[in-house]
Design a protein around this motif. Structure first.
Motif, PDB file in Angstrom:
ATOM      1  N   LEU A  85      -7.089   3.397  -1.483  1.00 44.33           N
ATOM      2  CA  LEU A  85      -5.655   3.140  -1.346  1.00 44.33           C
ATOM      3  C   LEU A  85      -4.810   4.399  -1.484  1.00 44.33           C
ATOM      4  O   LEU A  85      -3.774   4.522  -0.821  1.00 44.33           O
ATOM      5  CB  LEU A  85      -5.206   2.103  -2.379  1.00 44.33           C
ATOM      6  N   LEU A 128       2.583   1.879  -3.319  1.00 46.42           N
ATOM      7  CA  LEU A 128       1.640   2.464  -4.275  1.00 46.42           C
ATOM      8  C   LEU A 128       1.455   3.943  -3.997  1.00 46.42           C
ATOM      9  O   LEU A 128       1.523   4.777  -4.907  1.00 46.42           O
ATOM     10  CB  LEU A 128       0.296   1.736  -4.208  1.00 46.42           C
ATOM     11  N   ILE A 180       0.846  -1.203   0.000  1.00 46.90           N
ATOM     12  CA  ILE A 180       0.000   0.000   0.000  1.00 46.90           C
ATOM     13  C   ILE A 180       0.880   1.252   0.000  1.00 46.90           C
ATOM     14  O   ILE A 180       0.657   2.178  -0.784  1.00 46.90           O
ATOM     15  CB  ILE A 180      -0.963   0.005   1.204  1.00 46.90           C
ATOM     16  N   GLN A 212      -4.109  -7.698  -3.325  1.00 42.14           N
ATOM     17  CA  GLN A 212      -3.719  -6.301  -3.493  1.00 42.14           C
ATOM     18  C   GLN A 212      -3.843  -5.864  -4.958  1.00 42.14           C
ATOM     19  O   GLN A 212      -4.343  -4.775  -5.238  1.00 42.14           O
ATOM     20  CB  GLN A 212      -2.292  -6.073  -2.983  1.00 42.14           C
ATOM     21  N   ARG A 213      -3.417  -6.715  -5.886  1.00 36.45           N
ATOM     22  CA  ARG A 213      -3.552  -6.394  -7.318  1.00 36.45           C
ATOM     23  C   ARG A 213      -5.016  -6.168  -7.689  1.00 36.45           C
ATOM     24  O   ARG A 213      -5.345  -5.223  -8.413  1.00 36.45           O
ATOM     25  CB  ARG A 213      -2.978  -7.511  -8.187  1.00 36.45           C
ATOM     26  N   TYR A 238      -9.092   1.464  -5.372  1.00 36.86           N
ATOM     27  CA  TYR A 238      -7.900   2.279  -5.629  1.00 36.86           C
ATOM     28  C   TYR A 238      -8.049   3.655  -4.977  1.00 36.86           C
ATOM     29  O   TYR A 238      -7.093   4.183  -4.406  1.00 36.86           O
ATOM     30  CB  TYR A 238      -7.690   2.410  -7.139  1.00 36.86           C
ATOM     31  N   GLU A 288      -6.188  -2.833  -6.380  1.00 38.17           N
ATOM     32  CA  GLU A 288      -5.616  -1.721  -7.144  1.00 38.17           C
ATOM     33  C   GLU A 288      -6.273  -1.573  -8.516  1.00 38.17           C
ATOM     34  O   GLU A 288      -6.326  -0.472  -9.061  1.00 38.17           O
ATOM     35  CB  GLU A 288      -4.106  -1.919  -7.317  1.00 38.17           C
TER      36      GLU A 288
END
Length: 152
Positions: free
Chosen positions: A124, A48, A45, A111-112, A121, A115
């Motif tokens: 995030l 990103l 996280i 997580q992918r 997203y 996102e």
């Protein structure tokens, strides 16, 4: 996977998606065996967020506990769902709260998937969020992931 953002003014809920793995698992890995999973996800996280110029999130004990208890509950039920009362158990003074939940074959896959979903997203990389709680429970090969974001 689901996303929910709650602020003093509004609450929004996105649709349910389970990207990897079947539901209905029967055994849970003891919490003591998976401390690195939460750290791995928090690191993903923050990587990103750094890549898009947003400050890193700080892990908070109260939010970690809430996220972990909810991940345990999702694994026990074999499905993903949001916290009934997202602000319950979060220390006072928050201005916004968001939650992402997912189930997948690994932390990285969960997580992918988060996102790649616009609503997830948004949680995030939301610059209003400053604190993070991550809960992970593995049940028969399925990773149940809860991310709770808090703005103060």
């Amino acid at each position: 996977m689901n996303t929910r953002t709650l602020s003093m003014e509004r609450e929004g809920l996105a649709g349910h998606v389970c990207p990897d793995g079947p539901a209905g698992r029967s055994s849970t890995v003891p919490l003591g065996l998976q401390p690195r999973a939460e750290d791995t996800d928090a690191g993903l996280i923050n990587q990103l967020r750094s890549s898009v110029g947003v400050g890193e999130l700080t892990r908070a004990a109260d939010i970690n506990l809430k996220a972990q208890l909810h991940a345990d509950l999702m694994a026990q039920n074999g499905t993903i769902f949001h916290s009934a009362d997202l602000s319950d158990g979060v220390s006072p003074g928050w201005t916004a709260i968001g939650e992402n939940v997912a189930a997948a074959g690994s932390i990285e896959a969960a997580q992918r998937a988060l996102e790649q979903s616009p609503d997830h997203y948004e949680n995030l990389v939301n610059p209003d969020f400053k604190e993070l709680g991550v809960g992970v429970t593995v049940r028969n090969g399925t990773v149940y992931l809860v991310q709770i974001f808090v703005g103060r």
